[in-house]
Design a protein around this motif. Structure first.
Motif, PDB file in Angstrom:
ATOM      1  N   ASN A  37      11.008 -43.363  88.728  1.00 23.39           N
ATOM      2  CA  ASN A  37      11.952 -42.868  87.715  1.00 23.39           C
ATOM      3  C   ASN A  37      12.516 -43.955  86.818  1.00 23.39           C
ATOM      4  O   ASN A  37      13.619 -43.818  86.296  1.00 23.39           O
ATOM      5  CB  ASN A  37      13.114 -42.110  88.378  1.00 23.39           C
ATOM      6  N   ASP A 183      11.954 -43.323  79.246  1.00 28.68           N
ATOM      7  CA  ASP A 183      12.731 -43.150  80.465  1.00 28.68           C
ATOM      8  C   ASP A 183      12.013 -42.078  81.282  1.00 28.68           C
ATOM      9  O   ASP A 183      11.974 -40.912  80.896  1.00 28.68           O
ATOM     10  CB  ASP A 183      14.150 -42.690  80.089  1.00 28.68           C
ATOM     11  N   ARG A 185      12.677 -40.645  83.925  1.00 27.36           N
ATOM     12  CA  ARG A 185      13.485 -39.607  84.576  1.00 27.36           C
ATOM     13  C   ARG A 185      13.887 -38.518  83.583  1.00 27.36           C
ATOM     14  O   ARG A 185      13.643 -37.339  83.797  1.00 27.36           O
ATOM     15  CB  ARG A 185      14.741 -40.219  85.206  1.00 27.36           C
ATOM     16  N   SER A 186      14.459 -38.931  82.456  1.00 21.71           N
ATOM     17  CA  SER A 186      14.958 -37.926  81.498  1.00 21.71           C
ATOM     18  C   SER A 186      13.886 -37.541  80.475  1.00 21.71           C
ATOM     19  O   SER A 186      14.040 -36.562  79.751  1.00 21.71           O
ATOM     20  CB  SER A 186      16.168 -38.487  80.752  1.00 21.71           C
ATOM     21  N   SER A 240      16.689 -42.745  93.194  1.00 20.22           N
ATOM     22  CA  SER A 240      15.430 -43.504  93.101  1.00 20.22           C
ATOM     23  C   SER A 240      15.767 -44.983  92.919  1.00 20.22           C
ATOM     24  O   SER A 240      16.920 -45.347  92.672  1.00 20.22           O
ATOM     25  CB  SER A 240      14.596 -43.021  91.914  1.00 20.22           C
ATOM     26  N   ARG A 242      15.334 -46.806  90.572  1.00 15.86           N
ATOM     27  CA  ARG A 242      15.839 -47.022  89.229  1.00 15.86           C
ATOM     28  C   ARG A 242      17.368 -47.224  89.239  1.00 15.86           C
ATOM     29  O   ARG A 242      17.928 -47.925  88.413  1.00 15.86           O
ATOM     30  CB  ARG A 242      15.421 -45.789  88.449  1.00 15.86           C
TER      31      ARG A 242
END
Length: 381
Positions: A37, A183, A185-186, A240, A242
């Motif tokens: 992530n 990114d 994750r997003s 995560s 991250r």
């Protein structure tokens, strides 16, 4: 290539195709961070998979793969994987329809100049190109990000590789003169300028095939997850690696098995390098960015253990050649290419020196690919 493809298509299918070009990608920094992530920094390159396509008013997809000289047909009502490269097309057809979109039968020829096995993600380019082609042909209205996610799902379900989103994303969203800070994750992203006309991106192929990459990839994933499970006892909000800062990781070093600590430590510091690297590029500071690349190679080799003798040799030897700004192994590891940023006028001497040195040691001449950052998937004709 395009004229040849148009001719081959009209000879085989007796009609004019639409031709889509889907680029391969390089990742400048941020390796093995996508499934944690984190952030990645890919760019699309000037090597592509070409998909020539036209509707055929049946419920069949008829494909000819020029590079393999193989043909294959399947029904658009596909539901499960078969063998080999056609799984990319089967999976994309299946997952597009799972989104409630209606496609018809098509005739397809696939060709390209992305070197297979060089780690430029020819498979992701194939998914992106085919998905984009169906989207255009049948006016499905899918966004580029939706097509990237369909490509990723295809890898997961039809090919059996639990890859991150980077490769498909980069092929679809590329922009000349820019890399993309994604990114993972997003899925938010921003374009970071990478406009250095005096430099080329040069890949050097270690000539070692990635035979270990997919099995070891899943092992690394598990090791990172093991690290997170232990750290979550102290930081319940962390989902995560991250989210972990270097200081937090060091504080709990004793609780982690040494190998798990090394894996986590690579990922945590790679995030720092990537953010620092983006800042350097924004300030037009290629020298600092190059230093981050060298440090990434060191981490991938020593902490993440995904390099090999040949890749280590190429990355270390490159550092000694004048005109080289940065070098590291690229991709999953255990083979594939190093990525080097080299002054344009130094590309030829760089190529000669690195090929001669590698040949002297490994009795093989490595292939060298000179690329630059280009636009993402688009209609060529």
């Amino acid at each position: 290539m395009i004229k040849k493809l148009q001719k081959a298509f009209s000879e085989r299918f007796n009609k004019e195709p639409m031709i889509i070009g889907a680029p391969g990608r390089v990742n400048l920094i941020g390796e093995h961070t996508d499934y944690n992530n984190g952030f990645v920094l890919p760019g699309a390159v000037d090597k592509r998979i070409y998909v020539a396509i036209a509707p055929n008013n049946t419920d069949k997809v008829n494909v000819f793969a020029n590079q393999f000289n193989e043909s294959y047909s399947f029904s658009i009502n596909v539901s499960e994987p078969h063998q080999g490269w056609m799984n990319y097309l089967l999976g994309v057809s299946y997952h597009i329809q799972q989104k409630g979109k209606k496609i018809g039968g098509v005739d397809v020829i696939i060709d390209g100049d992305i070197p297979v096995g060089a780690g430029m993600s020819s498979s992701a380019a194939l998914c992106s190109g085919f998905g984009f082609a169906l989207n255009e042909l049948f006016q499905l209205g899918l966004s580029r990000m939706e097509l990237a996610l369909i490509g990723q799902k295809t890898e997961h379900t039809f090919v059996g590789l639990k890859c991150g989103i980077m490769d498909q994303f980069a092929s679809l969203h590329g922009k000349a003169g820019h890399v993309m800070k994604l990114d993972c994750r997003s899925l938010e992203y921003e374009y970071i300028p990478f406009n250095f006309p005096g430099h080329k991106i040069v890949l050097v192929n270690s000539m070692v095939s990635h035979s270990l990459a997919s099995s070891e990839y899943n092992v690394r994933r598990q090791q990172c997850e093991e690290g997170i499970a232990i750290l979550q006892k102290h930081y319940p909000n962390v989902t995560s690696l991250r989210d972990i800062e270097p200081a937090q990781l060091l504080q709990h070093k004793e609780e982690l098995p040494p190998i798990v600590f090394d894996r986590c430590s690579y990922v945590v510091y790679e995030k720092e390098r990537l953010l620092k690297g983006c800042e350097a590029l924004t300030n037009n500071d290629l020298a600092t960015f190059g230093k981050m690349m060298f440090a990434t190679h060191e981490g991938l080799s020593k902490k993440y253990s995904v390099s090999c003798t040949e890749l280590d040799f190429l990355a270390e030897f490159a550092q000694q050649i004048p005109g080289v700004v940065g070098a590291r192994m690229m991709g999953g590891g255990f083979g594939g290419c190093t990525i080097n940023i080299v002054q344009a006028e130094a590309v030829e001497p760089f190529t000669q020196k690195i090929q001669a040195a590698f040949n002297g040691l490994f009795k093989q001449t490595p292939e060298v690919y000179v690329t630059q950052i280009e636009d993402g998937v688009k209609i060529i004709s």
